[in-house]
Design a protein around this motif. Sequence first.
Motif, PDB file in Angstrom:
ATOM      1  N   ALA A  63       0.878  -1.096  -0.070  1.00 39.71           N
ATOM      2  CA  ALA A  63      -0.201   0.095   0.034  1.00 39.71           C
ATOM      3  C   ALA A  63       0.807   1.309   0.063  1.00 39.71           C
ATOM      4  O   ALA A  63       0.489   2.326  -0.704  1.00 39.71           O
ATOM      5  N   ILE A  71      -3.150   4.568  -5.339  1.00 42.74           N
ATOM      6  CA  ILE A  71      -4.068   4.496  -4.133  1.00 42.74           C
ATOM      7  C   ILE A  71      -4.158   5.827  -3.417  1.00 42.74           C
ATOM      8  O   ILE A  71      -3.013   6.543  -3.742  1.00 42.74           O
ATOM      9  N   GLN A 108      -6.399   5.166   1.792  1.00 44.03           N
ATOM     10  CA  GLN A 108      -6.443   3.627   1.825  1.00 44.03           C
ATOM     11  C   GLN A 108      -5.058   3.287   2.306  1.00 44.03           C
ATOM     12  O   GLN A 108      -5.022   2.012   2.853  1.00 44.03           O
ATOM     13  N   TRP A 109      -3.983   3.883   2.030  1.00 47.74           N
ATOM     14  CA  TRP A 109      -2.653   3.597   2.492  1.00 47.74           C
ATOM     15  C   TRP A 109      -2.666   3.467   4.318  1.00 47.74           C
ATOM     16  O   TRP A 109      -2.308   2.789   4.891  1.00 47.74           O
ATOM     17  N   SER A 159      -5.333   3.278   5.871  1.00 44.25           N
ATOM     18  CA  SER A 159      -5.993   2.297   6.448  1.00 44.25           C
ATOM     19  C   SER A 159      -5.269   0.948   6.649  1.00 44.25           C
ATOM     20  O   SER A 159      -5.511   0.070   7.570  1.00 44.25           O
TER      21      SER A 159
END
Length: 102
Positions: A46, A55, A59-60, A62
Amino acid sequence: MANYQSTVLKALQDAEDSLARYGAQRQNSQALAQAYGLAQRSAGFARERATQGTISNLQWMSAQRDLDSAQDRFIQAQARTTEDYIALQKSLGLGWQAPGQV
């Protein structure tokens, strides 16, 4: 004589219970170690994807939060495994000393 037999049977039951708890906790700890390893890989991927812009930072973050949770669960499992090991040693009458103590 009946009291003696009762005491011995109770001690054996305690040792058996401690051994079962320790064995189950070791398996749980091993499973959580694998989950932690997978979370590390996922967070690494990620991070790379976020750096490349494929991304979002959300998102990273998360994936990083999932990694932190997996690490926390693994550390807690290691602590419980140690506690269960100590209880097993005590139930067998072997005692326990922290590493490095004489």
